[in-house]
Scaffold this motif. Structure first.
Motif, PDB file in Angstrom:
ATOM      1  N   VAL A   1       6.255   1.122   8.108  1.00  0.00           N
ATOM      2  CA  VAL A   1       6.318   2.491   7.604  1.00  0.00           C
ATOM      3  C   VAL A   1       7.761   2.991   7.606  1.00  0.00           C
ATOM      4  O   VAL A   1       8.216   3.647   6.656  1.00  0.00           O
ATOM      5  CB  VAL A   1       5.419   3.416   8.454  1.00  0.00           C
ATOM      6  CG1 VAL A   1       5.612   4.877   8.031  1.00  0.00           C
ATOM      7  CG2 VAL A   1       3.953   3.022   8.317  1.00  0.00           C
ATOM      8  N   THR A   2       8.508   2.650   8.650  1.00  0.00           N
ATOM      9  CA  THR A   2       9.900   3.097   8.751  1.00  0.00           C
ATOM     10  C   THR A   2      10.757   2.500   7.640  1.00  0.00           C
ATOM     11  O   THR A   2      11.586   3.200   7.030  1.00  0.00           O
ATOM     12  CB  THR A   2      10.481   2.712  10.124  1.00  0.00           C
ATOM     13  OG1 THR A   2       9.664   3.265  11.165  1.00  0.00           O
ATOM     14  CG2 THR A   2      11.901   3.234  10.277  1.00  0.00           C
ATOM     15  N   VAL A   3      10.577   1.208   7.369  1.00  0.00           N
ATOM     16  CA  VAL A   3      11.340   0.572   6.281  1.00  0.00           C
ATOM     17  C   VAL A   3      11.014   1.241   4.953  1.00  0.00           C
ATOM     18  O   VAL A   3      11.919   1.549   4.154  1.00  0.00           O
ATOM     19  CB  VAL A   3      11.039  -0.946   6.224  1.00  0.00           C
ATOM     20  CG1 VAL A   3      11.709  -1.569   4.995  1.00  0.00           C
ATOM     21  CG2 VAL A   3      11.520  -1.633   7.491  1.00  0.00           C
TER      22      VAL A   3
ATOM     23  N   CYS B   1       4.386   9.832   5.864  1.00  0.00           N
ATOM     24  CA  CYS B   1       5.002   8.713   6.592  1.00  0.00           C
ATOM     25  C   CYS B   1       5.088   9.013   8.076  1.00  0.00           C
ATOM     26  O   CYS B   1       4.851   8.125   8.910  1.00  0.00           O
ATOM     27  CB  CYS B   1       6.404   8.433   6.038  1.00  0.00           C
ATOM     28  SG  CYS B   1       6.414   7.692   4.397  1.00  0.00           S
ATOM     29  N   LEU B   2       5.423  10.254   8.416  1.00  0.00           N
ATOM     30  CA  LEU B   2       5.485  10.626   9.829  1.00  0.00           C
ATOM     31  C   LEU B   2       4.122  10.487  10.487  1.00  0.00           C
ATOM     32  O   LEU B   2       4.008  10.005  11.622  1.00  0.00           O
ATOM     33  CB  LEU B   2       5.990  12.062   9.956  1.00  0.00           C
ATOM     34  CG  LEU B   2       6.162  12.601  11.385  1.00  0.00           C
ATOM     35  CD1 LEU B   2       7.160  11.747  12.159  1.00  0.00           C
ATOM     36  CD2 LEU B   2       6.605  14.063  11.352  1.00  0.00           C
TER      37      LEU B   2
ATOM     38  N   PRO C   1      -6.270   2.171   1.994  1.00  0.00           N
ATOM     39  CA  PRO C   1      -5.949   0.767   2.306  1.00  0.00           C
ATOM     40  C   PRO C   1      -4.849   0.645   3.361  1.00  0.00           C
ATOM     41  O   PRO C   1      -4.878  -0.281   4.191  1.00  0.00           O
ATOM     42  CB  PRO C   1      -5.492   0.196   0.957  1.00  0.00           C
ATOM     43  CG  PRO C   1      -6.146   1.060  -0.060  1.00  0.00           C
ATOM     44  CD  PRO C   1      -6.168   2.428   0.542  1.00  0.00           C
ATOM     45  N   ALA C   2      -3.892   1.573   3.361  1.00  0.00           N
ATOM     46  CA  ALA C   2      -2.831   1.536   4.369  1.00  0.00           C
ATOM     47  C   ALA C   2      -3.413   1.758   5.764  1.00  0.00           C
ATOM     48  O   ALA C   2      -3.053   1.066   6.725  1.00  0.00           O
ATOM     49  CB  ALA C   2      -1.771   2.581   4.057  1.00  0.00           C
ATOM     50  N   LEU C   3      -4.317   2.730   5.884  1.00  0.00           N
ATOM     51  CA  LEU C   3      -4.940   3.010   7.185  1.00  0.00           C
ATOM     52  C   LEU C   3      -5.762   1.817   7.673  1.00  0.00           C
ATOM     53  O   LEU C   3      -5.731   1.470   8.857  1.00  0.00           O
ATOM     54  CB  LEU C   3      -5.827   4.252   7.076  1.00  0.00           C
ATOM     55  CG  LEU C   3      -5.092   5.589   6.898  1.00  0.00           C
ATOM     56  CD1 LEU C   3      -6.089   6.695   6.584  1.00  0.00           C
ATOM     57  CD2 LEU C   3      -4.297   5.928   8.157  1.00  0.00           C
TER      58      LEU C   3
ATOM     59  N   CYS D   1       0.833  -1.208   0.000  1.00  0.00           N
ATOM     60  CA  CYS D   1       0.000   0.000   0.000  1.00  0.00           C
ATOM     61  C   CYS D   1       0.865   1.254   0.000  1.00  0.00           C
ATOM     62  O   CYS D   1       0.567   2.238  -0.700  1.00  0.00           O
ATOM     63  CB  CYS D   1      -0.919   0.010   1.228  1.00  0.00           C
ATOM     64  SG  CYS D   1      -2.202  -1.255   1.240  1.00  0.00           S
ATOM     65  N   LEU D   2       1.940   1.216   0.767  1.00  0.00           N
ATOM     66  CA  LEU D   2       2.839   2.371   0.821  1.00  0.00           C
ATOM     67  C   LEU D   2       3.587   2.552  -0.495  1.00  0.00           C
ATOM     68  O   LEU D   2       3.749   3.675  -0.981  1.00  0.00           O
ATOM     69  CB  LEU D   2       3.824   2.195   1.974  1.00  0.00           C
ATOM     70  CG  LEU D   2       3.195   2.159   3.384  1.00  0.00           C
ATOM     71  CD1 LEU D   2       4.233   1.768   4.423  1.00  0.00           C
ATOM     72  CD2 LEU D   2       2.572   3.505   3.732  1.00  0.00           C
TER      73      LEU D   2
END
Length: 472
Positions: free
Chosen positions: A206-208, A225-226, A183-185, A175-176
């Motif tokens: 998310v960090t990767v 991303c934050l 969809p990510a949420l 999704c990212l």
């Protein structure tokens, strides 16, 4: 340092036939779904364990929003152990809604968890413009990884509902990659419902992605991303607060990790754990491939790098089974391997990968797989579908409030709420047990079976693998 790829575009006429590729995915999905589901059915048919697979299967059928544990475990809510509303949601949908039995519903959960692992690979091959050979390679890689990687197979041998995390991490990462916010949420919310630390797995994902794919001058993506990272972290913190305030009674962190303020850690302890880490075929290949790929393209080292906090926490765990990444505790390495594979395939649609990358990927798949003997055994053991009859038999023999009938671990796994804790027969037969049901082949059968005649018990009945003994 090289980026491990060239920018030479793929010829347009090398694209796969969509219908044939879709059929390949349907076949792969069917095989993986059936394999995961049937392994769980066979787990109970061969002698399951009440702690934890029978426990989870019961909760997934209870329909109880508070997830009250079965009598054979304790009188607490399961939320005192982990805040996992997904168990209640699953029971409502698949047991109350469709009428599946507890163990069937549990098996279906594992089947759908297998499908989640396939989703990112399927969408990459169908929609991401991979050339023909790489599109079909994605099918093969996804199927081989799902069916044979050691951490996952170990989790199937000792079934835990956390098996959903690798697939959910993969879906969120895709999704990212495709910048699909809604969809990510939804995926982040589902991960938080699986367990109170699900948000931490989402934050890790998310960090990767952030480190591997977002330019620091792209302020919009940096802030997105934050925001997703903050939301993920907040959901986990909220879950831990809710669990601590409203569902006390079980010290999960100290019993699993810290012990008595980590006073168990010594130099010899650390050397033992590190030796296990680098000789374990469920962990060492992932570490090695991460290093090799990281030398070709530093981005491919990020999945392992950002998993290090959890890996270190497990390494110093008071429990050896956690610190040596056995059973389902090797799932972090399944996640790392999965993200590496997704990243390589996603990059392959945009640039040609170097030979080093493909050699490392095939080495990961070749080495980090379950022993052939274990896998062949799982494939060839077709379910007998004897569980419903066995469960009815146990229910007929165990009327409410009759504590004189006791059962072994495989029996309680089939009906964990039919027995109180004191009716759980382990290493010896309690004096109050006038009748005992043993499960032929379960973990304690070899120890308990010889005790029957020595303690004046005679077998008076048998159904499938259940043996009924009565004291003379």
């Amino acid at each position: 340092m090289t980026n491990g790829a060239s920018s030479r575009p793929m010829p347009e006429n090398a694209r796969p036939t969509p219908a044939l590729l879709a059929l390949s995915w349907v076949i792969a999905a069917t095989i993986c779904f059936a394999f995961y589901s049937f392994v769980i059915i066979r787990h109970f048919e061969a002698g399951g364990v009440v702690e934890d697979s029978g426990w989870f299967a019961y909760l997934m059928s209870s329909g109880d929003p508070l997830l009250t544990n079965p009598r054979s475990v304790n009188g607490l809510s399961y939320y005192a152990h982990h805040l996992s509303p997904v168990l209640y949601i699953w029971s409502i949908v698949f047991n109350s809604g469709f009428g599946f039995s507890s163990i069937t519903g549990f098996a279906l959960y594992f089947g759908f968890s297998a499908l989640l692992v396939l989703v990112p690979f399927a969408l990459l091959s169908l929609r991401n413009g991979l050339p023909t050979w790489q599109a079909y390679l994605a099918v093969a890689v996804a199927a081989v990884f799902t069916l044979t990687n050691i951490p996952t197979i170990r989790a199937l041998d000792y079934p835990h509902f956390e098996i959903a995390f690798p697939g959910l991490v993969g879906v969120l990462f895709l999704c990212l990659l495709h910048k699909r916010l809604l969809p990510a949420l939804i995926t982040i919310a589902i991960m938080a419902l699986v367990r109170e630390d699900g948000g931490l797995f989402a934050g890790y994902t998310v960090t990767v992605y952030w480190a591997a794919n977002v330019r620091f001058d792209d302020k919009a993506m940096v802030f997105r991303c934050l925001g997703l990272f903050t939301l993920s972290l907040a959901l986990s913190v909220l879950g831990m607060i809710v669990q601590h305030v409203w569902f006390p009674g079980f010290a999960t962190f100290s019993s699993n990790f810290s012990g008595n303020h980590f006073d168990h850690i010594t130099i010899g302890f650390l050397l033992h754990r590190l030796g296990a880490l680098f000789t374990n075929f469920g962990t060492a290949p992932v570490i090695l491939v991460s290093v090799i790929l990281g030398m070709a393209n530093v981005r491919y080292a990020f999945p392992l790098l950002f998993m290090l906090p959890l890996i270190v926490l497990q390494l110093v765990s008071v429990r050896d089974v956690i610190g040596t990444f056995q059973l389902h505790y090797g799932i972090p390495f399944a996640i790392v391997g999965l993200l590496i594979l997704i990243m390589v395939l996603f990059d392959s649609a945009r640039m040609q990968q170097s030979k080093v990358v493909w050699i490392a990927i095939f080495a990961l798949l070749a080495v980090n797989h379950a022993p052939t003997r274990t896998w062949v055994t799982s494939v060839t053991q077709v379910p007998e579908f004897s569980i419903p009859a066995s469960q009815r038999y146990i229910e007929e023999l165990t009327p409410d409030e009759n504590h004189s009938i006791c059962g072994s671990v495989g029996v309680l796994a089939l009906a964990p709420d039919r027995f109180a804790r004191e009716q759980f027969v382990k290493g010896e037969i309690p004096d109050h047990c006038t009748s005992v049901i043993l499960f032929e082949g379960d973990l304690d059968y070899r120890r308990l079976h010889p005790l029957m005649s020595a303690l004046a018990f005679s077998r008076i009945d048998k159904l499938n693998r259940l043996e009924l003994y009565r004291r003379q």
